[in-house]
Each structure stands twice: as C-alpha cells, then as structure tokens.
Write an enzyme that holds these catalytic residues in place. Structure first.
Site, PDB file in Angstrom:
ATOM      1  N   ARG A  46       0.853  -1.201   0.000  1.00  0.00           N
ATOM      2  CA  ARG A  46       0.000   0.000   0.000  1.00  0.00           C
ATOM      3  C   ARG A  46       0.885   1.247   0.000  1.00  0.00           C
ATOM      4  O   ARG A  46       0.615   2.230  -0.672  1.00  0.00           O
ATOM      5  CB  ARG A  46      -0.946   0.009   1.207  1.00  0.00           C
ATOM      6  CG  ARG A  46      -1.846   1.204   1.166  1.00  0.00           C
ATOM      7  CD  ARG A  46      -2.880   1.385   2.282  1.00  0.00           C
ATOM      8  NE  ARG A  46      -3.066   0.318   3.196  1.00  0.00           N
ATOM      9  CZ  ARG A  46      -2.461   0.228   4.406  1.00  0.00           C
ATOM     10  NH1 ARG A  46      -1.633   1.176   4.807  1.00  0.00           N
ATOM     11  NH2 ARG A  46      -2.688  -0.789   5.197  1.00  0.00           N
ATOM     12  N   LYS A 195      -5.082   9.344 -18.814  1.00  0.00           N
ATOM     13  CA  LYS A 195      -5.201  10.005 -20.109  1.00  0.00           C
ATOM     14  C   LYS A 195      -3.888   9.891 -20.902  1.00  0.00           C
ATOM     15  O   LYS A 195      -3.442   8.792 -21.171  1.00  0.00           O
ATOM     16  CB  LYS A 195      -5.659  11.440 -19.880  1.00  0.00           C
ATOM     17  CG  LYS A 195      -6.872  11.556 -18.934  1.00  0.00           C
ATOM     18  CD  LYS A 195      -8.084  10.895 -19.501  1.00  0.00           C
ATOM     19  CE  LYS A 195      -9.336  10.827 -18.663  1.00  0.00           C
ATOM     20  NZ  LYS A 195      -9.383  11.128 -17.297  1.00  0.00           N
TER      21      LYS A 195
END
Ligand SMILES: Cc1ncc(COP(=O)(O)O)c(C=O)c1O
Length: 380
Positions: A46, A195
């Site tokens: 994590r 993106k």
C-alpha cells in the site's frame, strides 16, 4: 537528460537479480524482513512497491520535479491534496473544470466546511481579487476541460506566492510533453494518468509531482494512511505507456491541427475551441507556456438540439463515443450528459458547456480516416 530519454529511462534500472531490462511487475503485497524493521526499503505495497516507485520516479523526471506519487485514479490524487485542508479553508479554482473535480469539491469536501470559489482562471484580476485570508489552495486546470480556456500558469504562480497559497495545476490535458507547471511556479502538478500519460485507455491512474520534501512527506502520509494507491500491474502498464509519450503527443498535436482546420470552416460547426487558432482567447498564453496546442478540440454544433446532437454523436465509425481522452484512439464525448453531467445545467451553460457541445479527443490514427469520418457524420 532530455524528454524522450527520460520518458524511456528515468527511474528504471535493469533488474539486479536477473538483468531484466523492463522493470518487473512486483506482484507482492509484502516483503521479507531480516529482523523487525530491517528491510530493503519495502514493507507493504500500500505504501511502497518497486514497480510503482519506478513509475513515480519517471513521472517526477518528466515534470522536472523531485517527488512523484502514483494513485489509483486522478480523483484519488485530487482527494489526497484536499486532505491537506481544514474546515474554514477556502479553495480558489476555475469555473470550467473536469466534472469529477467539481463533484469532489462541491459534494464531498464542501460538506466538511471547506469553501470552493469558482472564477474564470483566464482572468488574472478575477483570480487575485478572489483571494482572501482564508484561501489555502489555488487549483487550476489548463487548458480547461472541455472549453480549452487557458490560465497563465506563471502569472497565477506569482499571485499564489504573494499570498502564500499552495498552488496546484491539473496538467492532464497538456501532459508534461507540452507543459511543465513546476517550472512556471506551481507547487504541485496533478495528473489523471488515465489520459495521455498512460495513453492506451487500459488503466485508471492518477499522479502528483512536486519539489517540496516536507509537503511530499505529508502527502505520502495520506497516500499510505488512506490507501488510494495503484497495483503493480497498472504501474507497469503506465510505465510502458510513458515510453512513447513524446511520440504520441507529437501525433496527437499534428492530427488535432488538421482536424481543427477542417472543422473551423465546416457549415455544421457554430463554434470551435482549439488553442492553436490565433483568434482563440488563450492563444498567446498557450504559445507562451505550451510547446504545442494539444490533442483536444471542442465544437458547438450549429442548429442542433439535444436529440440532433445525440444523433450526430452516435454515428461515427472511426471515432468512438466514450468518456475519457488522451488514448491512441479518437474519442467523441458529450460533456453535458457524460463527463460533466454532475455539474448543474445552469453552472455548466454559463461557461459554454451547452447541450450541443461535443468534445473530441483526437487520437493518432491516420488523419485522413478521421476527417472522412467527421465528414460523413456532419455531411448529411
Ligand atoms: C482534467 C481532468 N482531471 C482529473 C480527472 C480525473 O481523473 P481519473 O478519471 O483518472 O480519476 C479527469 C478525468 O477525466 C480529467 O479530465
């Protein structure tokens, strides 16, 4: 190192155990310790993972920053920045923003007593006059999503310095290939790495890049404590995507230029937004701070109501009607009902996000095929 070299090599070294040239996907949640606390810098994935670390170092290098943090989405990155704020603080931001940013501001953090003030960030006077002694963060998107307004990154940086306000630029639309906000006075860059950075529409990921070590440590605390971090497989894919960022961005920009020129004089187009046009209100700012004008174009269709806009948006053969942007394939999006559907009609229409606006993410296919597709859809 120059950009292309950094995109391919920064943060990456041949694997010390096997010599593997590509950073392995360290598909592990945990790491062996020789005795409690004695480890090789990795304890639990994590917080730290070697594949993610390679990606973060590469992202930092591309944005000319010292520290990079990768998140499981752009929104998780935004959320982590907002966790720096306290009730009563104010955030100054743009009036034309990605709908999800607007949503997290107004529907999530506003309920914890944080105030969001929306101004036209292409208007420097409006920005400066909206700063109060409670303003703790200036959050700027440029070019904006979807009307491609330009904010002068350097000039707003001076305002942020003058009032000692943290200044973050969402650099998703430009990518570090076209624009480096840290060099222009931003304290931090945020990305939807989903993106252009990843570029292949197969990963959802976010990133923050910055220079200040104390702030990095504070953000890393939230990143680890809250846990919006990506897995190693996604980090690997994003790292692979980054290697061609410079090649893809050149092609996106060139295709967008030809498509914008084709659409500008088309009888079915009422208005076109593309910062490369000399008559675009942000053209001079774009020329000053961007290396090219990007792959995004928005158009307002002439005499088209919602039904006609939907009809047009649904008829493309090469373009795909879908949310998102920045992938190798060309996408068409209807902001009013898709990406910006969470913004109230009145607020979105005020900034030009009308029912007959379409946003185009120009991909890197053969531009003739893209133009032919637009021609067949708009032509009848
Ligand atoms: C400009 C901008 N910022 C942030 C985001 C949010 O990123 P993500 O979808 O990766 O959570 C998006 C997504 O479309 C975006 O376009």
């Amino acid at each position: 190192m120059k950009f292309a070299t950094k995109a391919i090599h920064a943060g990456q070294h041949a694997d010390p155990t096997t010599g593997a040239v590509m950073t392995p996907i360290y598909q592990t949640s945990t790491y062996k310790q020789a005795s409690p606390g004695e480890h090789k810098g990795y304890e639990y994935s994590r917080g730290t993972n070697p594949t993610r670390k390679a990606l973060e170092d590469c992202l930092a290098a591309l944005e000319n920053g010292k520290f990079g943090l990768a998140f499981s989405s752009g929104m998780a990155a935004t959320d982590t920045v907002l966790r720096l704020l306290k009730p009563g603080d104010e955030v100054l931001t743009g009036d034309d923003l990605y709908g999800g940013s607007y949503r997290i501001f107004t529907k999530v953090y506003a309920q914890y007593g944080i105030k969001f003030v929306f101004v036209d960030t292409s208007d420097l006077e409006a920005v400066e006059s909206a700063v109060t002694d409670k303003t703790k963060l200036i959050w700027v998107e440029t070019p904006t999503n979807p009307t491609l307004k330009l904010a002068d990154i350097e000039a707003i940086g001076k305002i942020a310095k003058k009032y000692a306000v943290l200044y973050v630029v969402d650099n998703t639309f430009a990518s570090p290939y076209l624009q480096n906000p840290l060099d222009l006075g931003a304290d931090m860059v945020m990305h939807s790495a989903t993106k252009y950075l990843n570029g292949h529409s197969d990963v959802v990921m976010g990133a923050l890049i910055l220079n200040d070590e104390a702030l990095y440590k504070q953000l890393w605390f939230f990143y680890n404590a809250v846990g919006g971090t990506p897995g190693p497989q996604d980090a690997f894919l994003a790292l692979r995507g980054l290697k061609t960022l410079h090649v893809r961005m050149k092609a996106h920009c060139e295709n967008a230029r030809q498509i914008a020129e084709f659409l500008k004089t088309h009888p079915k187009i009422e208005k076109i937004y593309w910062p490369g046009f000399a008559d675009h209100p942000g053209h001079d700012v774009a020329k000053k701070q961007m290396r090219d004008f990007g792959g995004m174009i928005s158009v307002v269709l002439k005499d088209a109501d919602l039904k006609e806009t939907f009809r047009i948006a649904s008829r493309f053969q090469v373009f795909t009607l879908a949310e998102s942007l920045g992938g190798v394939e060309s996408l068409i999006n209807h902001p009013a009902t898709m990406t910006h559907g969470s913004i109230p009609k009145e607020a979105r229409e005020r900034v030009g996000v009308v029912d007959n606006l379409l946003r185009i993410s120009v991909g890197i296919e053969d531009v003739d095929d893209l133009i032919e597709d637009l021609n067949q859809v708009l032509g009848d």
